[in-house]
Design a protein around this motif. Sequence first.
Motif, PDB file in Angstrom:
ATOM      1  N   CYS A  74       4.010  23.604 -78.668  1.00  0.00           N
ATOM      2  CA  CYS A  74       5.418  21.970 -79.463  1.00  0.00           C
ATOM      3  C   CYS A  74       6.047  22.625 -79.752  1.00  0.00           C
ATOM      4  N   PHE A  75       6.342  23.256 -81.019  1.00  0.00           N
ATOM      5  CA  PHE A  75       7.130  23.356 -81.360  1.00  0.00           C
ATOM      6  C   PHE A  75       8.140  23.679 -81.112  1.00  0.00           C
ATOM      7  N   ILE A  76       7.655  25.214 -79.797  1.00  0.00           N
ATOM      8  CA  ILE A  76       8.503  25.626 -79.273  1.00  0.00           C
ATOM      9  C   ILE A  76       9.318  24.895 -78.125  1.00  0.00           C
ATOM     10  N   SER A  77       8.570  23.750 -77.758  1.00  0.00           N
ATOM     11  CA  SER A  77       9.182  22.535 -76.546  1.00  0.00           C
ATOM     12  C   SER A  77       9.869  21.751 -77.404  1.00  0.00           C
ATOM     13  N   LYS A  78       9.952  21.543 -78.490  1.00  0.00           N
ATOM     14  CA  LYS A  78      10.723  21.090 -79.993  1.00  0.00           C
ATOM     15  C   LYS A  78      11.699  21.930 -79.523  1.00  0.00           C
ATOM     16  N   LEU A  79      12.304  23.154 -80.044  1.00  0.00           N
ATOM     17  CA  LEU A  79      13.458  23.517 -80.486  1.00  0.00           C
ATOM     18  C   LEU A  79      14.456  23.715 -79.418  1.00  0.00           C
ATOM     19  N   HIS A  80      13.451  23.690 -77.513  1.00  0.00           N
ATOM     20  CA  HIS A  80      14.096  23.997 -76.550  1.00  0.00           C
ATOM     21  C   HIS A  80      14.851  22.316 -76.149  1.00  0.00           C
ATOM     22  N   GLN A  81      14.170  21.585 -76.596  1.00  0.00           N
ATOM     23  CA  GLN A  81      14.748  20.543 -77.046  1.00  0.00           C
ATOM     24  C   GLN A  81      15.992  20.374 -77.341  1.00  0.00           C
ATOM     25  N   ILE A  82      15.925  21.023 -79.209  1.00  0.00           N
ATOM     26  CA  ILE A  82      17.707  20.530 -79.222  1.00  0.00           C
ATOM     27  C   ILE A  82      18.691  21.253 -79.395  1.00  0.00           C
ATOM     28  N   ILE A  83      18.223  23.177 -78.502  1.00  0.00           N
ATOM     29  CA  ILE A  83      19.127  23.479 -77.883  1.00  0.00           C
ATOM     30  C   ILE A  83      20.070  23.124 -76.527  1.00  0.00           C
ATOM     31  N   HIS A  84      18.721  22.668 -75.828  1.00  0.00           N
ATOM     32  CA  HIS A  84      19.305  22.326 -74.448  1.00  0.00           C
ATOM     33  C   HIS A  84      19.763  20.855 -74.856  1.00  0.00           C
TER      34      HIS A  84
END
Lengths: 306, 256, 368
Positions: free
Chosen positions: A296-306
């Motif tokens: 979940c954290f990784i997915s959230k990180l991806h959301q803010i990166i992209h």
Amino acid sequence: MKNSIIQIEQLSKSFGEVRALDNINLSVREGEIFGLIGPDGAGKTTLIRILTTLLLPDTGKATVTGRDVVRDYKEIRKLVGYMPGVFSLYEDLTIAENLKFFATIFQTTIKENYHLIKDIYQQIEPFKDRRAGQLSGGMKQKLALSCALIHKPEVLFLDEPTTGIDAVSRVELWDMLKKLKRMGLTIFVSTPYMNEASMCDRVAFIQKGEILEVDSPEGIVASYEEPIYAVEGGRFYQLIHALRALEMVKAAHLFGETIHVTTYRRIAPEELARAIKEREGMDISVREIEANIEDCFISKLHQIIH
Amino acid sequence: MREQNDYIVYVKDLTKVFGDFVAVDKINFRVEKGEIFGFLGANGAGKTTAIKMLTGLLAPTSGEAVVAGFDVRREPEKVKYNIGYMSQKFSLYDDLKVSENIRLYAGIYGLSRKEIKRKSKALLEELNMVALRDKLVGELPLGWKQKLAFAVAMIHEPAVVFLDEPTSGVDPITRRQFWEMIYKASVAGTTIFITTHYLDEAEYCTRVSIMVDGVIEALDTPKNLRLKYGADNMQEVFVLLARGEHTLQGKIKKEK
Amino acid sequence: MNALLAFIKKEFLHIFRDPRSLLIIVGMPIVQIILFGFAITNEITEAHIAVVDPSRDEHTTALTRKILSGKYFILDEYLPSEKQLEQSFLKGKIKVGLVFEPGFSQKLERGEHPQIQIVTDATDPNTATTLYNYIRAITADYALALHPSKATPGGIDIRTRMLYNAQLKGVYFFVPGLITIILMLISAMMSSISLTREKEKGTMEILLVSPLKPVMVIIGKVIPYVFLSLLNGTVILLLGVYVFHVPIRGDLVLLFGEIILFIITSLSLGILISTKVETQQVALLISLMALMLPTIILSGFIFPIENMPLPLQMISNAIPAKWFIIIIKNIMLKGVGMAYIWKQTLVLTGMALFFIVASVKNYKTRLE
């Protein structure tokens, strides 16, 4: 719903050019273990230092036990316990001397609140005449925790208590925190270890000074929507690149003994296995899984990166 | 019977005694070329002492260790030339620029000026850090710094690289990128010797050893260790071994 | 109050648990005073002297003998004329030349003022001045013994200068000065390091989060070190008295009272420094280096303040050591009481109060 004991509204803090905290809003409930989870440099320490009145926020407002961290800092200091990220007791004093000193400057005695620290302190009491500098990491933790608790605080702040200590001491520390919670303490703890989220009642993900999500660990996992699969077999390095080359794959991450793969649409596990077999000739096993906190954290990180 | 020189790390009865305290007690293991060897242990189990002996910083009390083909007792200087080392606590100089750090370490390991130039360029391109070459290392985010430190530790193409808690405090994505760098190096034939407190990372290793009180309590592939101790993951295996109690197994599971 | 006592106790524990630092703190002053006392006193003995004495009469030989009789001068040779003096200086054979006017005795008998020329090597002004003073003193003494009634005004002047240090012993001036400098530097260093150490080790964070008041922390830091510095001061005094035979002519209680006052001033200055800096290294650098130069140069320890240009004289007023040197010299060498040093005592008290108040004001109740 229980009362909120820490209330943070639109809190920001910069150090020169660096925005350490960016418009933070949080509410911590009385009697819960609240976990602030994020990597180094995310702003965890800054937030804890503001809440323990060690730093002033640039803008925004925060209250602890209903008291303002800027205006009522003297009162808050009597009501909170704080364990900083680095061991901050006197290394040239013994265990007993440290505890006595902190009890006295917090205007109490060891006797008065012994019941609070009993479980923890008893484990190190046999070494009470040993100097703090000569203790192992786990024992230092216990002493620091005892000292932070000796004045019976209402809220306990712990800044990365599990960083740098081994997995056994980490398990022990969480056991202690759970006991303290049962005694009615509110615990605000930060950690870089994602898998410790499950030990908390609620967690906040923090990254680059922003709160990405706040919820119970179960709630976070439940709100995860992307299809996710665990892939095993073959050598990690070739496999992960093969997976990423597939059109249907959104992301592939190492995860323990498996690779976690997220896809753009729900697929049958065999579909992925077949694609890899066709392209690379590798035999892999694929199963759909429930995401864990780290996914979940990784997915959230991806959301803010992209 | 294979010769000890066939292994990148060959350790036999390695022992270190401080006063009357046996920090490392007759440990034995061998690491092959290209392996990712996870070296785990609780705080104070003797890990750091063992690594110091393997990197030629500390002379063993008894036993032998051959690293990259050189005996750590007789030829510690040659060992140092043929290994890479990176630790979480110290790796690069914060007050030097990215390019200056690269040049410094390449120089320390005796690379020629031409090689340094070529390697610096290749390294920065590989890391996507060409634009950051004139930035001070202290200004980089931790994750970048650690990736750079790893690349720098590999600049002289050592046979084996020792990584001491390289991913502490790094965010989960960067942590995985770091591991992909490790895999790449391993595939290219470099042996990786790594310590970590993140036990999910133990699963990424080809083999894992777990040190308890100066001895190696277990050594196998992560999968075999999980099977042997009936654990779901390496965290459980570790806690079980480090505590030296099997009864706690149920307790840990209950908590999950 | 309990908290303060606990704090003081903790500070004492820090001090006793660190024998190496304790040794440096107590040992360094001893080494310094012995080094300074023996090696760098401005007492000069066995200086080579050349004499130009054309008449060689009764008085010139008597005076020359008197000059040579002490341990200060050794006759190098008699030279026929002043011109040869320069050669001897250039060869480094002599430190001083003494030239008598021709017909010295006759002039003196006639009641005139015959001239003596004292030639010194001014490339080393300190030595030159000292040797000059020795000869002047001996000459004046001789003249006085000769004609007690007809003492020249110059002779009287010399007598005043010599009053408290008849043998012109450099050590007498150095010991009080050294006590001052050492107490200043060591005290400031100890207190500034002790507080910055808390910052560096992170213990400050916990102290800040506790209800401990800033003034408690500051007083708690100062008190233990007063004792330590006092111990230091006593050791130096004892060395001064027993090794270098410096007298203490004044009241001991008054002397120690003033020493304590000066220690508190220095410690508070150290605390003030540490409220401004974050690391022990910087604290050490500032308390030793930045305080050392002004304290040594502007306190009157080496260079007389009266001879300084006015701006420097004004700055010297801000140096605590300047006031304490006056106090301690007055008590030790002149034996005077409070009536003569109350002004300086007041200034020091004011400074101590200022440093303490400024420290409390500057003490950060947060981390920034």
